[in-house]
Design a protein around this motif. Structure first.
Motif, PDB file in Angstrom:
ATOM      1  N   LEU A  64      -7.079  -9.595  -8.666  1.00  0.00           N
ATOM      2  CA  LEU A  64      -6.701 -10.168  -7.370  1.00  0.00           C
ATOM      3  C   LEU A  64      -6.420 -11.652  -7.553  1.00  0.00           C
ATOM      4  CD1 LEU A  64      -6.431  -9.523  -4.312  1.00  0.00           C
ATOM      5  CD2 LEU A  64      -8.802 -10.281  -4.080  1.00  0.00           C
ATOM      6  N   ALA A  65      -5.198 -12.104  -7.201  1.00  0.00           N
ATOM      7  CA  ALA A  65      -4.858 -13.479  -7.539  1.00  0.00           C
ATOM      8  C   ALA A  65      -4.021 -14.196  -6.498  1.00  0.00           C
ATOM      9  CB  ALA A  65      -4.099 -13.501  -8.876  1.00  0.00           C
ATOM     10  N   GLU A  66      -3.611 -13.514  -5.408  1.00  0.00           N
ATOM     11  CA  GLU A  66      -2.718 -14.165  -4.452  1.00  0.00           C
ATOM     12  C   GLU A  66      -3.264 -14.061  -3.040  1.00  0.00           C
ATOM     13  OE1 GLU A  66       0.967 -12.133  -4.857  1.00  0.00           O
ATOM     14  OE2 GLU A  66       0.251 -10.301  -3.899  1.00  0.00           O
ATOM     15  N   PRO A  67      -2.925 -15.029  -2.180  1.00  0.00           N
ATOM     16  CA  PRO A  67      -3.435 -14.998  -0.809  1.00  0.00           C
ATOM     17  C   PRO A  67      -2.738 -13.949   0.045  1.00  0.00           C
ATOM     18  CG  PRO A  67      -2.005 -16.886  -1.126  1.00  0.00           C
ATOM     19  CD  PRO A  67      -2.172 -16.262  -2.473  1.00  0.00           C
ATOM     20  N   TYR A  68      -3.457 -13.473   1.046  1.00  0.00           N
ATOM     21  CA  TYR A  68      -2.927 -12.513   2.023  1.00  0.00           C
ATOM     22  C   TYR A  68      -2.955 -13.159   3.395  1.00  0.00           C
ATOM     23  CZ  TYR A  68      -3.076  -8.707  -1.384  1.00  0.00           C
ATOM     24  OH  TYR A  68      -2.849  -7.894  -2.470  1.00  0.00           O
ATOM     25  N   ASP A  69      -2.183 -12.593   4.308  1.00  0.00           N
ATOM     26  CA  ASP A  69      -2.154 -13.118   5.672  1.00  0.00           C
ATOM     27  C   ASP A  69      -3.395 -12.691   6.454  1.00  0.00           C
ATOM     28  OD1 ASP A  69       0.498 -14.277   5.454  1.00  0.00           O
ATOM     29  OD2 ASP A  69       1.236 -12.210   5.444  1.00  0.00           O
ATOM     30  N   PRO A  89     -10.117 -15.125  -4.009  1.00  0.00           N
ATOM     31  CA  PRO A  89      -8.749 -15.465  -4.418  1.00  0.00           C
ATOM     32  C   PRO A  89      -7.691 -15.056  -3.399  1.00  0.00           C
ATOM     33  CG  PRO A  89      -9.957 -14.450  -6.236  1.00  0.00           C
ATOM     34  CD  PRO A  89     -10.790 -14.270  -5.007  1.00  0.00           C
ATOM     35  N   ALA A  90      -8.029 -14.154  -2.472  1.00  0.00           N
ATOM     36  CA  ALA A  90      -7.062 -13.696  -1.475  1.00  0.00           C
ATOM     37  C   ALA A  90      -7.052 -14.559  -0.223  1.00  0.00           C
ATOM     38  CB  ALA A  90      -7.365 -12.246  -1.085  1.00  0.00           C
ATOM     39  N   VAL A  91      -7.966 -15.531  -0.150  1.00  0.00           N
ATOM     40  CA  VAL A  91      -8.092 -16.363   1.049  1.00  0.00           C
ATOM     41  C   VAL A  91      -7.388 -17.701   0.806  1.00  0.00           C
ATOM     42  CG1 VAL A  91      -9.672 -17.470   2.666  1.00  0.00           C
ATOM     43  CG2 VAL A  91     -10.270 -15.258   1.645  1.00  0.00           C
ATOM     44  N   GLY A  92      -6.219 -17.843   1.438  1.00  0.00           N
ATOM     45  CA  GLY A  92      -5.464 -19.082   1.346  1.00  0.00           C
ATOM     46  C   GLY A  92      -5.615 -19.906   2.607  1.00  0.00           C
ATOM     47  N   PRO A  93      -4.879 -21.005   2.721  1.00  0.00           N
ATOM     48  CA  PRO A  93      -5.015 -21.891   3.884  1.00  0.00           C
ATOM     49  C   PRO A  93      -4.610 -21.248   5.209  1.00  0.00           C
ATOM     50  CG  PRO A  93      -3.177 -22.563   2.477  1.00  0.00           C
ATOM     51  CD  PRO A  93      -3.940 -21.549   1.720  1.00  0.00           C
ATOM     52  N   ALA A 117     -12.721 -21.790  10.340  1.00  0.00           N
ATOM     53  CA  ALA A 117     -11.325 -21.641  10.758  1.00  0.00           C
ATOM     54  C   ALA A 117     -10.718 -20.269  10.461  1.00  0.00           C
ATOM     55  CB  ALA A 117     -10.474 -22.747  10.143  1.00  0.00           C
ATOM     56  N   PRO A 118     -10.878 -19.721   9.253  1.00  0.00           N
ATOM     57  CA  PRO A 118     -10.219 -18.439   8.988  1.00  0.00           C
ATOM     58  C   PRO A 118     -10.945 -17.215   9.545  1.00  0.00           C
ATOM     59  CG  PRO A 118     -11.319 -19.210   7.007  1.00  0.00           C
ATOM     60  CD  PRO A 118     -11.478 -20.295   8.041  1.00  0.00           C
ATOM     61  N   VAL A 119     -12.187 -17.366   9.971  1.00  0.00           N
ATOM     62  CA  VAL A 119     -13.027 -16.203  10.271  1.00  0.00           C
ATOM     63  C   VAL A 119     -12.938 -15.806  11.743  1.00  0.00           C
ATOM     64  CG1 VAL A 119     -15.340 -15.229  10.152  1.00  0.00           C
ATOM     65  CG2 VAL A 119     -14.617 -16.931   8.444  1.00  0.00           C
ATOM     66  N   LEU A 120     -12.501 -14.587  11.978  1.00  0.00           N
ATOM     67  CA  LEU A 120     -12.466 -14.017  13.316  1.00  0.00           C
ATOM     68  C   LEU A 120     -13.751 -13.248  13.576  1.00  0.00           C
ATOM     69  CD1 LEU A 120      -8.881 -12.444  13.237  1.00  0.00           C
ATOM     70  CD2 LEU A 120      -9.525 -14.608  14.308  1.00  0.00           C
ATOM     71  N   GLY A 121     -14.028 -12.971  14.839  1.00  0.00           N
ATOM     72  CA  GLY A 121     -15.049 -12.002  15.188  1.00  0.00           C
ATOM     73  C   GLY A 121     -14.402 -10.638  15.299  1.00  0.00           C
ATOM     74  N   GLY A 122     -15.160  -9.598  15.047  1.00  0.00           N
ATOM     75  CA  GLY A 122     -14.582  -8.266  15.129  1.00  0.00           C
ATOM     76  C   GLY A 122     -15.626  -7.194  15.347  1.00  0.00           C
ATOM     77  N   VAL A 123     -15.231  -6.168  16.079  1.00  0.00           N
ATOM     78  CA  VAL A 123     -16.083  -5.007  16.330  1.00  0.00           C
ATOM     79  C   VAL A 123     -15.249  -3.754  16.116  1.00  0.00           C
ATOM     80  CG1 VAL A 123     -17.399  -3.721  18.050  1.00  0.00           C
ATOM     81  CG2 VAL A 123     -17.519  -6.218  18.016  1.00  0.00           C
ATOM     82  N   ALA A 124     -15.770  -2.836  15.334  1.00  0.00           N
ATOM     83  CA  ALA A 124     -15.118  -1.544  15.151  1.00  0.00           C
ATOM     84  C   ALA A 124     -15.931  -0.462  15.850  1.00  0.00           C
ATOM     85  CB  ALA A 124     -14.987  -1.215  13.667  1.00  0.00           C
ATOM     86  N   LYS A 125     -15.247   0.344  16.628  1.00  0.00           N
ATOM     87  CA  LYS A 125     -15.871   1.517  17.232  1.00  0.00           C
ATOM     88  C   LYS A 125     -15.109   2.742  16.748  1.00  0.00           C
ATOM     89  CE  LYS A 125     -17.638  -0.838  21.345  1.00  0.00           C
ATOM     90  NZ  LYS A 125     -17.658  -0.885  22.837  1.00  0.00           N
ATOM     91  N   VAL A 126     -15.701   3.426  15.796  1.00  0.00           N
ATOM     92  CA  VAL A 126     -15.073   4.609  15.220  1.00  0.00           C
ATOM     93  C   VAL A 126     -16.173   5.495  14.671  1.00  0.00           C
ATOM     94  CG1 VAL A 126     -14.763   3.518  12.945  1.00  0.00           C
ATOM     95  CG2 VAL A 126     -13.267   5.404  13.622  1.00  0.00           C
ATOM     96  N   VAL A 127     -16.017   6.801  14.807  1.00  0.00           N
ATOM     97  CA  VAL A 127     -17.035   7.741  14.341  1.00  0.00           C
ATOM     98  C   VAL A 127     -16.452   8.506  13.157  1.00  0.00           C
ATOM     99  CG1 VAL A 127     -18.664   9.539  15.009  1.00  0.00           C
ATOM    100  CG2 VAL A 127     -17.796   7.949  16.738  1.00  0.00           C
ATOM    101  N   THR A 128     -16.709   7.987  11.958  1.00  0.00           N
ATOM    102  CA  THR A 128     -16.171   8.550  10.729  1.00  0.00           C
ATOM    103  C   THR A 128     -17.241   8.557   9.653  1.00  0.00           C
ATOM    104  OG1 THR A 128     -15.350   6.339  10.166  1.00  0.00           O
ATOM    105  CG2 THR A 128     -13.758   7.882  11.120  1.00  0.00           C
ATOM    106  N   THR A 129     -17.006   9.353   8.630  1.00  0.00           N
ATOM    107  CA  THR A 129     -17.890   9.368   7.473  1.00  0.00           C
ATOM    108  C   THR A 129     -17.069   9.771   6.264  1.00  0.00           C
ATOM    109  OG1 THR A 129     -20.010  10.197   6.620  1.00  0.00           O
ATOM    110  CG2 THR A 129     -18.581  11.804   7.721  1.00  0.00           C
TER     111      THR A 129
END
Length: 309
Positions: A64-69, A89-93, A117-129
């Motif tokens: 892994l060597a390049e940033p992602y959106d 390595p995937a976290v760019g400006p 700055a880069p960190v969002l809050g998030g909640v997942a509601k899904v029933v999987t295994t």
């Protein structure tokens, strides 16, 4: 938008597969063993009278060597520390990080490593295994993401992310206070985990015995009191929904923590329960049932992590 999904388990794997199926630019960061399985079988989703798969684009941490959106982070809390280092390595400006763990300790860890700055809050509601073959099995129709900026602002990047998720067919919500949503999900998951984990039974099994139906409301009251003391009271409709769920007669409902517990696997005890009761102490909120659940899970954790002791 280039999207990196960290982990291809039951939660991140499902939402990542939906995005990939919709033609989005998705790559999965996985361990070598998981990569081998996915290359052989593809990423398969089954259950609810559906079966489909995608041929995922994969990467391992060593290359892994390049940033992602957008980085969609969905791992067990026990793997969080390593995942943070692997994904660096995937976290760019301009990268946005969307974590989908329960609780709040991961937000503190991500903020410490990458800044707020880069960190969002998030909640997942899904029933999987995951089944024995590594396929994702859907157990209920619910599949929803709640996302937001930590400060509650409606930023351009948030609108762009919402559009990408929505266009892929994902039910996505953007509330005014995503941190409150995270607290409320925490109340739900610890209530369900304490009831089923302490009693080693499904919701229906607990409620089928004398006194069982009193446990869920008592645990919920404790967890909700902590959330309220932290400044995030749980809305009445959500309290009612959780109460109905944990007192349902004949319900087969169990959380993933219960499945890990009964299978003799490590659990997310410290991330979900240890952190919650520590915050309760700091807020002067008494939580005797949640304390008991935490102790119970810690004994299990010690046993499975140190089997020779």
């Amino acid at each position: 938008m280039k999207i990196l999904v960290v982990g291809a388990g039951a939660t991140g794997g499902y939402f990542g597969a939906v995005l990939a199926r919709a033609g989005r630019d998705v790559t999965f960061l996985v361990r070598p063993h998981r990569a081998t399985v996915l290359r052989e079988r593809g990423l398969r989703v089954t259950g609810l009278e559906e079966e489909w798969h995608v041929e995922p684009r994969l990467v391992t941490a060593d290359v892994l060597a390049e940033p992602y959106d957008l980085v969609l982070l969905s791992v067990k809390s026990t793997a969080l520390e390593q995942a943070i280092e692997d994904v660096a390595p995937a976290v760019g400006p301009d990268t946005a990080i969307m974590p989908l763990l329960n609780g709040l300790a991961h937000i503190d860890a991500l903020n410490a490593r990458f800044g707020t700055a880069p960190v969002l809050g998030g909640v997942a509601k899904v029933v999987t295994t995951l089944n024995d073959e590594g396929d994702i099995v859907r157990l209920a129709p619910l599949a929803q993401l709640t996302i937001g900026e930590q400060d509650g602002s409606l930023s351009p990047r948030l609108e762009k992310i919402r559009a990408v998720l929505d266009e892929a067919g994902i039910d996505v919500l953007v509330p005014g206070d995503v941190m409150a949503s995270m607290w409320h999900k925490w109340v739900f998951i610890t209530t369900l985990g304490a009831v089923t984990g302490l009693m080693r039974g499904t919701v229906g099994e607990v409620n089928a015995v004398p006194g069982g139906a009193e446990l869920g409301p008592a645990v919920l009251a404790e967890a909700a009191a902590v959330s309220a003391a932290a400044g995030h009271p749980v809305p009445e409709r959500e309290l009612t929904a959780t109460l109905d769920m944990v007192t349902a007669t004949g319900s087969p409902m169990v959380p993933s923590l219960y499945r890990d517990l009964t299978a003799g696997r490590p659990t997310e005890v410290e991330h979900l329960f240890g952190d919650l009761v520590a915050r309760a102490r700091a807020l002067s909120v008494a939580t005797p049932l949640l304390d008991l659940a935490t102790l119970h899970l810690r004994v299990h954790q010690r046993r499975v992590m140190s089997p020779a002791s």
